[in-house]
Every structure is written in structure tokens, then in C-alpha cells.
Write a protein that holds these residues in place. Structure first.
Motif, PDB file in Angstrom:
ATOM      1  N   LYS A 143     -34.428  16.543  16.242  1.00  0.00           N
ATOM      2  CA  LYS A 143     -33.546  17.613  17.443  1.00  0.00           C
ATOM      3  C   LYS A 143     -31.942  17.216  17.093  1.00  0.00           C
ATOM      4  O   LYS A 143     -32.165  15.578  17.556  1.00  0.00           O
ATOM      5  CB  LYS A 143     -33.710  18.516  18.480  1.00  0.00           C
ATOM      6  CG  LYS A 143     -35.257  18.061  18.128  1.00  0.00           C
ATOM      7  CD  LYS A 143     -35.581  18.935  19.994  1.00  0.00           C
ATOM      8  CE  LYS A 143     -36.833  18.775  19.754  1.00  0.00           C
ATOM      9  NZ  LYS A 143     -37.651  19.097  21.565  1.00  0.00           N
ATOM     10  N   GLU A 144     -31.223  17.360  17.292  1.00  0.00           N
ATOM     11  CA  GLU A 144     -30.068  16.396  16.867  1.00  0.00           C
ATOM     12  C   GLU A 144     -29.242  15.233  16.739  1.00  0.00           C
ATOM     13  O   GLU A 144     -28.971  14.587  17.328  1.00  0.00           O
ATOM     14  CB  GLU A 144     -29.556  17.311  18.653  1.00  0.00           C
ATOM     15  CG  GLU A 144     -29.215  19.085  18.724  1.00  0.00           C
ATOM     16  CD  GLU A 144     -29.086  18.739  20.376  1.00  0.00           C
ATOM     17  OE1 GLU A 144     -27.692  17.493  20.853  1.00  0.00           O
ATOM     18  OE2 GLU A 144     -28.881  19.098  21.057  1.00  0.00           O
ATOM     19  N   TRP A 145     -30.412  14.868  15.011  1.00  0.00           N
ATOM     20  CA  TRP A 145     -29.789  13.861  15.168  1.00  0.00           C
ATOM     21  C   TRP A 145     -28.447  13.241  14.465  1.00  0.00           C
ATOM     22  O   TRP A 145     -28.762  12.097  14.302  1.00  0.00           O
ATOM     23  CB  TRP A 145     -31.531  13.403  13.706  1.00  0.00           C
ATOM     24  CG  TRP A 145     -32.218  13.075  13.722  1.00  0.00           C
ATOM     25  CD1 TRP A 145     -32.863  12.867  15.210  1.00  0.00           C
ATOM     26  CD2 TRP A 145     -33.088  12.177  13.433  1.00  0.00           C
ATOM     27  NE1 TRP A 145     -33.958  12.620  14.956  1.00  0.00           N
ATOM     28  CE2 TRP A 145     -34.351  11.684  14.014  1.00  0.00           C
ATOM     29  CE3 TRP A 145     -33.095  12.153  11.922  1.00  0.00           C
ATOM     30  CZ2 TRP A 145     -35.311  11.649  13.513  1.00  0.00           C
ATOM     31  CZ3 TRP A 145     -34.261  11.412  11.414  1.00  0.00           C
ATOM     32  CH2 TRP A 145     -35.092  11.142  11.921  1.00  0.00           C
ATOM     33  N   GLY A 146     -27.712  14.201  14.133  1.00  0.00           N
ATOM     34  CA  GLY A 146     -26.264  14.350  13.643  1.00  0.00           C
ATOM     35  C   GLY A 146     -25.897  15.216  12.831  1.00  0.00           C
ATOM     36  O   GLY A 146     -26.346  16.430  12.678  1.00  0.00           O
ATOM     37  N   ARG A 147     -24.666  15.162  12.278  1.00  0.00           N
ATOM     38  CA  ARG A 147     -23.913  15.854  11.453  1.00  0.00           C
ATOM     39  C   ARG A 147     -24.497  16.219  10.101  1.00  0.00           C
ATOM     40  O   ARG A 147     -25.102  16.177   9.058  1.00  0.00           O
ATOM     41  CB  ARG A 147     -22.775  15.325  10.923  1.00  0.00           C
ATOM     42  CG  ARG A 147     -22.259  15.574   9.714  1.00  0.00           C
ATOM     43  CD  ARG A 147     -20.932  15.125   9.367  1.00  0.00           C
ATOM     44  NE  ARG A 147     -19.797  15.803   8.434  1.00  0.00           N
ATOM     45  CZ  ARG A 147     -19.076  15.370   8.002  1.00  0.00           C
ATOM     46  NH1 ARG A 147     -18.662  14.181   8.232  1.00  0.00           N
ATOM     47  NH2 ARG A 147     -18.081  16.067   7.311  1.00  0.00           N
ATOM     48  N   GLU A 148     -25.455  17.707  10.341  1.00  0.00           N
ATOM     49  CA  GLU A 148     -26.454  18.082   9.432  1.00  0.00           C
ATOM     50  C   GLU A 148     -25.287  18.185   7.857  1.00  0.00           C
ATOM     51  O   GLU A 148     -23.725  19.158   8.174  1.00  0.00           O
ATOM     52  CB  GLU A 148     -27.035  18.894   9.812  1.00  0.00           C
ATOM     53  CG  GLU A 148     -27.956  19.015  11.029  1.00  0.00           C
ATOM     54  CD  GLU A 148     -29.573  20.229  11.487  1.00  0.00           C
ATOM     55  OE1 GLU A 148     -29.520  20.908  10.352  1.00  0.00           O
ATOM     56  OE2 GLU A 148     -29.309  19.872  12.203  1.00  0.00           O
ATOM     57  N   GLY A 149     -26.557  18.364   6.855  1.00  0.00           N
ATOM     58  CA  GLY A 149     -25.889  18.579   5.777  1.00  0.00           C
ATOM     59  C   GLY A 149     -26.508  19.279   4.487  1.00  0.00           C
ATOM     60  O   GLY A 149     -28.174  19.472   5.093  1.00  0.00           O
ATOM     61  N   VAL A 150     -26.347  19.284   3.878  1.00  0.00           N
ATOM     62  CA  VAL A 150     -27.414  20.401   2.103  1.00  0.00           C
ATOM     63  C   VAL A 150     -26.947  19.560   1.565  1.00  0.00           C
ATOM     64  O   VAL A 150     -26.135  18.827   0.746  1.00  0.00           O
ATOM     65  CB  VAL A 150     -26.913  21.655   1.601  1.00  0.00           C
ATOM     66  CG1 VAL A 150     -28.030  21.716   0.792  1.00  0.00           C
ATOM     67  CG2 VAL A 150     -26.913  22.840   3.197  1.00  0.00           C
TER      68      VAL A 150
END
Length: 188
Positions: free
Chosen positions: A104-111
Motif C-alpha cells: 500500500k502506498e509504496w510510491g509513484r504508481e505507473g504502468v
């Protein structure tokens, strides 16, 4: 005790993670989807981890060298060309991670966009970062019902000396990813 399997494509991406109350295992997958899928499947069978984390490098078209993305959505750019034939080309690992209460909430999410080629020219792709292994690992983990996440350090901008920049930035990637994971423990 939490069992985590860390995957890296090449030895130059490897760094150690030391978290209390956590057993950490490592596997070098090799470059490309086939090797990654095979080696991750074998490691899962052997280790039986609670979580698989792909930590490594990636290119980008729209972001900056040094950015770190936490990926839970993966696109297979090779198969995306055939999606009109009904072939799957996108996987999300969010649901299984959420069900297990992990990452949870590890950092900036991306694809993460994965393909069996090292992109050296700008092209239209779906995603924030590009690599050559993560989709295959996400696929295996989904089938084995093991939560999966990828943490990618941007080493190069696609179309701007990508191969040379990647090789030059490997040390920076190891240092940044090591720091990322050392401060991440509190967020697990």
C-alpha cells in the motif's frame, strides 16, 4: 515471517534488501519474457513466497532519468499488436496485492510496458516505463496466485542513446533502489 522473492534481470541490477522479520530470496531472471517467466515460476515453486518484487531498470519516453515507478499494471507490447484477435495484453496485480494487504502506498504508481526488444527509437507505447521482463513475471504470479509488484528506476530516455545510458546508469539505479527499499520497510 514475510517471504519475499526479489527478481532482477541482470546481475548489475542486484542489491540486497534487509528488512526485519522478513526472509528475502533473490533470482536473476535473465533478459526477456521467456527467461523471466521460467525462472520466476521455478523460484516460486521452490521458495513459496508471500510476495514477488521485480526491482530493476526501465526506459521511458515521457519521464526523467532517476524517476522511480511502482507498477501494478503491466502491458505486453508484443501481444498488444494482436489484441484485435482477442489476445490478452494487459494485467493488473492490484486486486491480489490489496486482498493480501500488501504494497500500500509504496510510491509513484505507473504502468510498465514489456516487450522482447530494447527500445531505441521513440514510438507510441502505453505506459510510463518500458522493460523486457515484468509483464511475464506478473503473468506467472497471477496464475500462481502470488502477489506481484515491480519497482522500476528510469535509466534512459527511449530514443536518446538508450543502450549507452542504461549501461552508464546501472550503478545509480542500484543505489537509488537500495535507498528506496531501505526506507520502504515502514510502509509495508
Amino acid at each position: 515471517m514475510l517471504k519475499i522473492l526479489i527478481t532482477c534481470a541482470v546481475r548489475e541490477e542486484f542489491f540486497e534488501i534487509k528488512w526485519p522479520d522478513t526472509e528475502v530470496y533473490y533470482v536473476l531472471t535473465g533478459i526477456g519474457k521467456a527467461k523471466a517467466a521460467y525462472r520466476v515460476a521455478e523460484a516460486i515453486n521452490h521458495v513459496q513466497p508471500d510476495l514477488v518484487v521485480n526491482a530493476g531498470t526501465a526506459g521511458t519516453i515521457v519521464h526523467q532519468v532517476g524517476d522511480i515507478f511502482v507498477c501494478k499494471t503491466f502491458v505486453d507490447r508484443d501481444m498488444a499488436k494482436l489484441k484485435d484477435f482477442g489476445l490478452e495484453s494487459e494485467i493488473s496485480t492490484t486486486e491480489l496485492l490489496s486482498d493480501k494487504g500488501l504494497c500500500k502506498e509504496w510510491g509513484r504508481e505507473g504502468v510498465c510496458n514489456t516487450g522482447d526488444s530494447f527500445l531505441t527509437e521513440e514510438s507510441t507505447i502505453q505506459g510510463d516505463v518500458v522493460d523486457m521482463e515484468a509483464y511475464a513475471q506478473a503473468f506467472v504470479c497471477r496464475d500462481k496466485e502470488v502477489p506481484f509488484i515491480a519497482v522500476k528506476y528510469v535509466t534512459d530516455i527511449v530514443g536518446k542513446n538508450s543502450v549507452a545510458h542504461w549501461e552508464d546508469k546501472l550503478k545509480d539505479a542500484r543505489t537509488a533502489l537500495s535507498h528506496f527499499f531501505s526506507v520502504l520497510y515502514d510502509k509495508i
